[in-house]
Design a protein around this motif. Structure first.
Motif, PDB file in Angstrom:
ATOM      1  N   LEU A  97       4.471   6.297  13.162  1.00  0.00           N
ATOM      2  CA  LEU A  97       3.281   6.260  14.008  1.00  0.00           C
ATOM      3  C   LEU A  97       2.080   6.903  13.294  1.00  0.00           C
ATOM      4  O   LEU A  97       0.957   6.399  13.387  1.00  0.00           O
ATOM      5  N   PHE A  98       2.314   8.012  12.599  1.00  0.00           N
ATOM      6  CA  PHE A  98       1.237   8.626  11.817  1.00  0.00           C
ATOM      7  C   PHE A  98       0.738   7.649  10.746  1.00  0.00           C
ATOM      8  O   PHE A  98      -0.466   7.526  10.510  1.00  0.00           O
ATOM      9  N   LEU A  99       1.669   6.953  10.102  1.00  0.00           N
ATOM     10  CA  LEU A  99       1.291   5.968   9.088  1.00  0.00           C
ATOM     11  C   LEU A  99       0.499   4.830   9.704  1.00  0.00           C
ATOM     12  O   LEU A  99      -0.431   4.290   9.087  1.00  0.00           O
ATOM     13  N   SER A 100       0.839   4.455  10.941  1.00  0.00           N
ATOM     14  CA  SER A 100       0.093   3.417  11.647  1.00  0.00           C
ATOM     15  C   SER A 100      -1.366   3.824  11.810  1.00  0.00           C
ATOM     16  O   SER A 100      -2.275   3.010  11.634  1.00  0.00           O
ATOM     17  N   ILE A 102      -3.063   5.840   9.922  1.00  0.00           N
ATOM     18  CA  ILE A 102      -3.715   5.774   8.603  1.00  0.00           C
ATOM     19  C   ILE A 102      -4.089   4.335   8.267  1.00  0.00           C
ATOM     20  O   ILE A 102      -5.184   4.056   7.769  1.00  0.00           O
ATOM     21  N   LEU A 103      -3.202   3.399   8.581  1.00  0.00           N
ATOM     22  CA  LEU A 103      -3.477   1.995   8.298  1.00  0.00           C
ATOM     23  C   LEU A 103      -4.605   1.455   9.161  1.00  0.00           C
ATOM     24  O   LEU A 103      -5.364   0.590   8.732  1.00  0.00           O
ATOM     25  N   PHE A 104      -4.714   1.933  10.397  1.00  0.00           N
ATOM     26  CA  PHE A 104      -5.838   1.529  11.233  1.00  0.00           C
ATOM     27  C   PHE A 104      -7.158   1.962  10.584  1.00  0.00           C
ATOM     28  O   PHE A 104      -8.140   1.208  10.569  1.00  0.00           O
ATOM     29  N   ILE A 105      -7.183   3.190  10.045  1.00  0.00           N
ATOM     30  CA  ILE A 105      -8.388   3.666   9.371  1.00  0.00           C
ATOM     31  C   ILE A 105      -8.716   2.778   8.168  1.00  0.00           C
ATOM     32  O   ILE A 105      -9.873   2.391   7.945  1.00  0.00           O
ATOM     33  N   LEU A 106      -7.690   2.426   7.395  1.00  0.00           N
ATOM     34  CA  LEU A 106      -7.889   1.542   6.250  1.00  0.00           C
ATOM     35  C   LEU A 106      -8.382   0.179   6.682  1.00  0.00           C
ATOM     36  O   LEU A 106      -9.239  -0.430   6.040  1.00  0.00           O
ATOM     37  N   ARG A 107      -7.854  -0.303   7.807  1.00  0.00           N
ATOM     38  CA  ARG A 107      -8.282  -1.605   8.309  1.00  0.00           C
ATOM     39  C   ARG A 107      -9.756  -1.593   8.675  1.00  0.00           C
ATOM     40  O   ARG A 107     -10.493  -2.539   8.386  1.00  0.00           O
ATOM     41  N   PHE A 108     -10.208  -0.519   9.308  1.00  0.00           N
ATOM     42  CA  PHE A 108     -11.613  -0.429   9.677  1.00  0.00           C
ATOM     43  C   PHE A 108     -12.495  -0.385   8.430  1.00  0.00           C
ATOM     44  O   PHE A 108     -13.588  -0.945   8.412  1.00  0.00           O
ATOM     45  N   PHE A 109     -11.985   0.285   7.386  1.00  0.00           N
ATOM     46  CA  PHE A 109     -12.736   0.343   6.134  1.00  0.00           C
ATOM     47  C   PHE A 109     -12.810  -1.045   5.495  1.00  0.00           C
ATOM     48  O   PHE A 109     -13.853  -1.458   4.994  1.00  0.00           O
ATOM     49  N   MET A 110     -11.680  -1.771   5.543  1.00  0.00           N
ATOM     50  CA  MET A 110     -11.627  -3.092   4.923  1.00  0.00           C
ATOM     51  C   MET A 110     -12.496  -4.109   5.659  1.00  0.00           C
ATOM     52  O   MET A 110     -13.043  -5.028   5.068  1.00  0.00           O
ATOM     53  N   ILE A 148       8.817   0.170  16.926  1.00  0.00           N
ATOM     54  CA  ILE A 148       7.367   0.028  17.020  1.00  0.00           C
ATOM     55  C   ILE A 148       6.982  -1.413  16.743  1.00  0.00           C
ATOM     56  O   ILE A 148       7.742  -2.180  16.160  1.00  0.00           O
ATOM     57  N   GLY A 149       5.756  -1.784  17.171  1.00  0.00           N
ATOM     58  CA  GLY A 149       5.312  -3.156  16.976  1.00  0.00           C
ATOM     59  C   GLY A 149       4.821  -3.458  15.581  1.00  0.00           C
ATOM     60  O   GLY A 149       4.701  -4.611  15.198  1.00  0.00           O
ATOM     61  N   SER A 150       4.500  -2.422  14.812  1.00  0.00           N
ATOM     62  CA  SER A 150       4.012  -2.578  13.431  1.00  0.00           C
ATOM     63  C   SER A 150       2.710  -3.358  13.351  1.00  0.00           C
ATOM     64  O   SER A 150       2.429  -3.992  12.338  1.00  0.00           O
ATOM     65  N   ALA A 151       1.904  -3.312  14.417  1.00  0.00           N
ATOM     66  CA  ALA A 151       0.661  -4.088  14.445  1.00  0.00           C
ATOM     67  C   ALA A 151      -0.257  -3.807  13.254  1.00  0.00           C
ATOM     68  O   ALA A 151      -0.718  -4.751  12.596  1.00  0.00           O
ATOM     69  N   PRO A 152      -0.558  -2.539  12.925  1.00  0.00           N
ATOM     70  CA  PRO A 152      -1.452  -2.314  11.779  1.00  0.00           C
ATOM     71  C   PRO A 152      -0.856  -2.783  10.458  1.00  0.00           C
ATOM     72  O   PRO A 152      -1.566  -3.267   9.581  1.00  0.00           O
ATOM     73  N   PHE A 153       0.475  -2.653  10.303  1.00  0.00           N
ATOM     74  CA  PHE A 153       1.133  -3.133   9.084  1.00  0.00           C
ATOM     75  C   PHE A 153       0.962  -4.648   8.959  1.00  0.00           C
ATOM     76  O   PHE A 153       0.678  -5.166   7.883  1.00  0.00           O
ATOM     77  N   THR A 173      -1.461 -11.569  14.580  1.00  0.00           N
ATOM     78  CA  THR A 173      -0.524 -10.461  14.746  1.00  0.00           C
ATOM     79  C   THR A 173       0.192 -10.541  16.089  1.00  0.00           C
ATOM     80  O   THR A 173       1.395 -10.269  16.187  1.00  0.00           O
ATOM     81  N   MET A 174      -0.538 -10.922  17.130  1.00  0.00           N
ATOM     82  CA  MET A 174       0.085 -11.071  18.449  1.00  0.00           C
ATOM     83  C   MET A 174       1.203 -12.104  18.413  1.00  0.00           C
ATOM     84  O   MET A 174       2.265 -11.918  19.010  1.00  0.00           O
ATOM     85  N   LEU A 175       0.978 -13.199  17.686  1.00  0.00           N
ATOM     86  CA  LEU A 175       2.001 -14.237  17.560  1.00  0.00           C
ATOM     87  C   LEU A 175       3.191 -13.729  16.745  1.00  0.00           C
ATOM     88  O   LEU A 175       4.351 -14.010  17.079  1.00  0.00           O
TER      89      LEU A 175
END
Length: 243
Positions: A97-100, A102-110, A148-153, A173-175
């Motif tokens: 979950l913590f890694l999720s 971090i990935l959300f932050i990276l996604r916003f940057f990308m 977990i759903g792994s959505a950010p991954f 991702t929803m699909l």
């Protein structure tokens, strides 16, 4: 569960981490909490995937193949989870979950300054299958093992491997999550970790709350939404760690 549904509908995430955290706080065994949250996601993502499909936000080829491979991996991931002692599984799930976050932050940057694109359905099948296999097996295994759903991954993978825009990656991702949640949930049923009455209670609360929470999203400034998306998995992880 109603409050969790409100948060998830507002933020636009599956909320599996929060569901796990609350169930653990109510002294539900961690393996049962993982199985219940994953099975619940198969239902909660169904309407979202349908809505995104109608809006043209889904790359069908990428989503179907990635989700298919992910479902197989999620099934075996649920088998792997049963072999992990519950005291260790708490820490592993919190870490994911913590890694999720971090990935959300990276996604916003990308996505900063990223132009919305037209969905590309011309990707050749040999290349598509290799990329779908890589992304689906990785995220499916994580989902099945840790509930977990792994959505950010998945979103990051769709952007990097398939070149999808942020809008397309959210819809696709929803699909992808739909078959992954179904495959992992079935695996937990096989292991005897799914409580059907508990699943019904979770769905009744989260689905009603998510519907109401989604109505509030359009009123929130983008910085508030982004902060909430990062904070949600962090808070869930902390609840699991300090239960």
């Amino acid at each position: 569960m109603l409050v969790i549904g409100l948060i998830c509908g507002f933020v636009g995430v599956g909320g599996a981490g929060f569901i796990i955290a609350i169930l653990v706080l109510f002294h539900i065994p961690i393996h049962t909490a993982l199985g219940t949250s994953l099975a619940a996601m198969a239902f909660t993502t169904l309407s979202g995937a349908y809505s995104h499909l109608r809006e043209g936000n889904i790359s069908l080829k990428a989503g179907v193949w990635t989700g298919g491979f992910g479902a197989i991996a999620a099934f075996f991931g649920s088998k792997l989870s049963s072999l992990i002692p519950s005291e260790h599984l708490h820490y592993l799930t919190a870490g994911m979950l913590f890694l999720s976050a971090i990935l959300f932050i990276l996604r916003f940057f990308m996505m900063k300054g990223k132009v919305e694109e037209v969905i590309d359905e011309t990707l050749g099948y040999p290349t598509l299958l290799v990329k779908a296999l890589l992304l689906g097996m990785t995220t499916g295994l994580l989902s099945g093992a840790f509930g977990i759903g792994s959505a950010p991954f998945i979103q990051i993978g769709l952007m990097l491997l398939f070149g999808l825009s942020i809008r397309q990656s959210i819809g696709t991702t929803m699909l992808v999550i739909l078959p992954i949640a179904a495959g992992g949930g079935f695996g937990y049923i096989m292991e005897g970790y799914l409580d059907l009455m508990l699943l019904f209670q979770v769905l009744a609360g989260t689905m009603a709350g998510a519907y109401l929470g989604a109505k509030l999203t359009k009123f929130a400034p983008k910085p508030v939404l982004k902060t909430a998306m990062v904070a949600t998995p962090v808070v869930a992880a902390l609840l699991i760690l300090f239960e």
